[in-house]
Design an enzyme around this catalytic site. Structure first.
Site, PDB file in Angstrom:
ATOM      1  N   TRP A  58      32.524  -9.336  20.542  1.00  0.00           N
ATOM      2  CA  TRP A  58      31.771 -10.514  20.118  1.00  0.00           C
ATOM      3  C   TRP A  58      32.436 -11.251  18.961  1.00  0.00           C
ATOM      4  O   TRP A  58      31.832 -12.087  18.316  1.00  0.00           O
ATOM      5  CB  TRP A  58      30.328 -10.129  19.775  1.00  0.00           C
ATOM      6  CG  TRP A  58      29.562  -9.708  20.997  1.00  0.00           C
ATOM      7  CD1 TRP A  58      30.014  -9.663  22.287  1.00  0.00           C
ATOM      8  CD2 TRP A  58      28.199  -9.267  21.048  1.00  0.00           C
ATOM      9  NE1 TRP A  58      29.021  -9.222  23.134  1.00  0.00           N
ATOM     10  CE2 TRP A  58      27.903  -8.972  22.407  1.00  0.00           C
ATOM     11  CE3 TRP A  58      27.209  -9.091  20.088  1.00  0.00           C
ATOM     12  CZ2 TRP A  58      26.652  -8.510  22.820  1.00  0.00           C
ATOM     13  CZ3 TRP A  58      25.960  -8.634  20.496  1.00  0.00           C
ATOM     14  CH2 TRP A  58      25.686  -8.352  21.846  1.00  0.00           C
ATOM     15  N   HIS A  92      13.473 -11.863  25.877  1.00  0.00           N
ATOM     16  CA  HIS A  92      14.030 -13.216  25.991  1.00  0.00           C
ATOM     17  C   HIS A  92      12.972 -14.213  26.444  1.00  0.00           C
ATOM     18  O   HIS A  92      13.211 -15.406  26.446  1.00  0.00           O
ATOM     19  CB  HIS A  92      15.216 -13.226  26.956  1.00  0.00           C
ATOM     20  CG  HIS A  92      16.321 -12.327  26.508  1.00  0.00           C
ATOM     21  ND1 HIS A  92      16.528 -11.067  27.034  1.00  0.00           N
ATOM     22  CD2 HIS A  92      17.258 -12.482  25.544  1.00  0.00           C
ATOM     23  CE1 HIS A  92      17.540 -10.499  26.416  1.00  0.00           C
ATOM     24  NE2 HIS A  92      17.997 -11.333  25.511  1.00  0.00           N
TER      25      HIS A  92
END
Length: 753
Positions: A561, A694
């Site tokens: 990342w 989410h």
């Protein structure tokens, strides 16, 4: 044969994340649909103009998406799951948002579509759903409208379309199982219709993305390419576009297709330019992906020139970014805080466009002076003392097998941990972060800007940590977290405290929907100058008798990342990070923290795209995690967390991590992921995520209980934990409280039998 340049796509979000702000304002009911659409139009016009000004010949159109380009393709084809359909059968932007988020300003809420990583990048796409007997029709004409927009602005455009076979490959069958490839003949007429519409508009070239062609595809899928492209030929010129790997293994399939050009990724692939030139039909255009679309480093243009110069004049040639610039920040020029030397090593999306212009001009003229001048800083970097740290390199070279082994096997450790923590059956916990409220973000921002002194900042953070502990105790959770109020991002936070990383102010890239991340950049050898998380973990533990987890981001995830160095292997970077975080584990343990979570959500997504390359990656990825964790004593419980994962093909490696507890994201896949743990007979403890963080929807007690009972059919109940899918950073407190209360209640119901 004049050489042209082009990009495969451009970042959508805007330099100041204008798209994110407009999306979230619209979702919250604070702006109208017309206002949202206007922001999109303004961004597209600006981005086309910026690319043109930077010297790009052919501008991509169709790379913009309101949520995700795969989801846009689903709507284009009329592939809307039944639960998200409007009563009148129409499709609008809220349909798209309901598929992506589970809800929108209009329409009924329903479970969001599954989300997973786009190949081996940090971008997520919404997984298309296929059902038997499905019908497709041209439904969502966003691409055509945007082409009209760009043409009206006087641009020379190249529409971008996700190819039919890659689209089917990326999807999943729902309900009764069947071969989704059998839908190919049903979607091809829609593609034919789109290409006909583009031809009517005078379009010469269409970029048709088939990145599946870099994979080790089953033969049936490879065989499908020829008849599919036979059906699509003739209306416009097709640039068959691949990226993220080379195409040489599938070149026989590719060269048989009736297309007019091929784009190859010459950064991430191992394709040899001379061999490509020899094997491609002589009348094909070759688009050479020479500029890395996935990283932030300035290119050595003298090397790029040498790589391609031998075929100049021998065939039609374009130079391009390796992939869409979606994966790169927009503009380096607005970075005012980067040290001048370090800044000279970078190139963001607009600078990459400039690199393509320099390269095109040099290849057309033969004059390479500008290339040498551009490349000088990146050549000088190779000898910079800011890159090399002899102490780190020495420690890395001294690693032995013993450094990656816990003192005892899991069974011995589990006994010691049970005696220490005395947790109930179905222990409840969360994954780490709690809602990042406006107050928390303002506190951090004020401190960063110098508007708040260190004492007041620390007092504020301590108050938020205290609130998180109080909330968790009130909810009845068993293993607590401190909530991560002090952390902006799970990778950025660690990068800020490790030597070898630098940060940008505006280096945002899209992760999914409106979520953007600002990845750290690894510029040199990595080390830890001081403890990072110990102080806040220790403070949180002082507020409660229940165990509080120490929270670390694992070495592979920090690597995956971040924007990595290009001058050393990914293995080297991961192991340097592992050694730095190993010291953090030892310090947390010494401070009385008995449960330490080392998140590795990116372990699987870091896999090479070709299965034949997996073993080497998994070997060093697992070793890096174990180096990080192995310093822990037997009665220290090591947790790890993974998300968006398909595990069945890497279960050996998951088990080899030897974490005492693994928490995984399973709710969107309805516990399907547990099948691989059951079949493998996974020996350690598991926390299958019981609700999707989410989505703002709150799961019922019954829903969670049903999922846990389903899980207990696959994994012995005594080895199950109860937790959400992921961290709660992006959620609000009201839905967080409601969801966790239901989760705790479900666990308590199961304890009572």
């Amino acid at each position: 044969m004049t050489i042209l340049n082009h990009t495969l796509g451009f970042p959508r979000v805007g330099l100041r994340r204008e798209l994110k702000k407009a999306q979230e304002s619209y979702w919250a009911g604070n702006s109208t649909r017309e206002e949202l659409l206007a922001v999109g139009r303004e961004l597209r016009a600006r981005h086309w103009d910026q690319q043109k000004q930077a010297g790009i010949d052919l501008l991509p159109v169709g790379d913009f998406a309101w949520y995700d380009h795969v989801l846009t393709t689903s709507l284009l084809l009329g592939n809307v799951p039944q639960r998200h359909q409007n009563n009148d059968g129409s499709v609008d932007i809220d349909t798209l948002f309901r598929i992506g988020r589970g809800r929108a300003p209009t329409g009924e809420p329903a479970a969001a579509a599954e989300m997973t990583k786009w190949f081996n990048t940090n971008y997520h796409y919404m997984v298309p759903e296929f059902v038997k007997g499905q019908q497709f029709k041209l439904t969502w004409t966003q691409l055509l409208e945007e082409v009209d927009e760009a043409l009206a602005l006087g641009h020379k455009v190249k529409p971008v379309l996700l190819g039919p076979i890659t689209y089917l490959w990326l999807g999943k069958v729902k309900g009764e199982q069947f071969d989704r490839l059998s839908l190919l003949n049903d979607i091809l007429p829609v593609y034919q219709q789109v290409l006909a519409e583009l031809a009517k508009r005078g379009i010469e070239w269409v970029q048709i993305d088939e990145p599946a062609l870099v994979l080790e595809l089953p033969q049936a899928w490879l065989n499908a390419y020829k008849p599919a492209y036979d059906a699509l030929q003739g209306q416009v010129k097709l640039l068959l576009t691949t990226y993220f790997e080379g195409v040489t293994p599938n070149l026989d399939t590719i060269t048989a297709l009736p297309v007019q050009g091929l784009h190859v990724d010459l950064v991430h692939g191992k394709d040899d330019v001379a061999e490509l030139h020899k094997r491609l039909p002589s009348d094909w255009l070759l688009s050479a992906g020479l500029i890395n679309g996935r990283n932030v480093w300035r290119a050595d243009l003298t090397e790029k020139y040498a790589q391609i110069k031998d075929i100049v004049g021998k065939r039609d040639l374009w130079v391009a970014s390796s992939c869409s610039l979606l994966h790169s920040p927009i503009d380096l020029s607005v970075e005012t805080r980067l040290d001048a030397e370090v800044k000279s090593w970078f190139a963001f999306a607009l600078q990459k466009c400039h690199e393509l212009a320099l390269l095109r001009d040099a290849l057309n003229s033969g004059d390479t002076a500008a290339l040498a001048e551009w490349s000088a800083p990146i050549q000088a970097r190779r000898h910079s003392t800011r890159v090399h740290n002899p102490a780190v390199e020495k420690r890395l070279a001294a690693i032995t097998a013993q450094d990656s082994q816990r003192a005892n096997v899991y069974e011995v450790r589990a006994e010691a941990q049970r005696a220490r923590f005395k947790l109930p059956a179905w222990p409840t916990t969360t994954i780490g972060s709690f809602p990042q409220t406006t107050e928390i973000r303002t506190l951090r921002l004020d401190f960063k800007k110098g508007n708040l002194d260190a004492n007041n900042y620390r007092t504020g953070i301590a108050e938020h940590i205290k609130q998180a502990i109080v909330e968790q105790e009130r909810l009845g959770l068993d293993v607590l977290v401190h909530g991560e109020a002090e952390r902006n991002d799970m990778v950025e936070y660690f990068g800020e405290h490790l030597d070898g990383f630098v940060f940008t102010q505006n280096g945002w890239v899209q992760s999914y929907g409106s979520r953007c991340v600002k990845p750290p950049i690894v510029i040199g050898d990595v080390s830890r100058p001081a403890p990072i998380t110990v102080e806040w973990a220790k403070y949180a533990q002082s507020l409660t008798d229940k165990p509080v987890k120490g929270m670390l981001t694992g070495p592979v995830t920090i690597l995956c990342w971040s924007f990595p160095r290009e001058d050393v292997s990914r293995e080297t970077i991961a192991k340097q990070i592992a050694l730095a975080l190993r010291d953090e584990v030892a310090d947390l343990e010494a401070a009385g923290i008995g449960i330490i979570q080392i998140d590795e959500p990116a372990l699987r997504e870091g896999l090479p795209l070709r299965r034949s390359d997996w073993d080497a990656y998994l070997q060093w990825g697992v070793e890096a995690f174990r180096i990080n964790a192995a310093v822990a004593k037997d009665d220290t419980q090591i947790h790890t967390h993974m998300c968006y994962c398909e595990f069945n093909d890497i279960m050996d490696s998951i088990a080899a991590l030897d974490a005492d507890v693994i928490t995984i994201e399973t709710s969107r896949s309805d516990m399907e992921l547990l099948e691989s743990f059951e079949e493998f007979d996974y020996p350690n403890e598991i926390g299958p995520g019981v609700y999707d963080i989410h989505s703002p929807n709150v799961p019922s007690v019954e829903w969670i209980e049903a999922l846990l009972k389903k899980a207990a059919k696959r994994i012995p109940a005594e080895r199950l934990w109860v937790n959400p899918d992921c961290g709660l950073k992006t959620r609000g407190w009201p839905e967080t409280r409601a969801a966790l209360a239901n989760m705790v209640q479900a666990a308590q119901n199961l304890r009572r039998g």
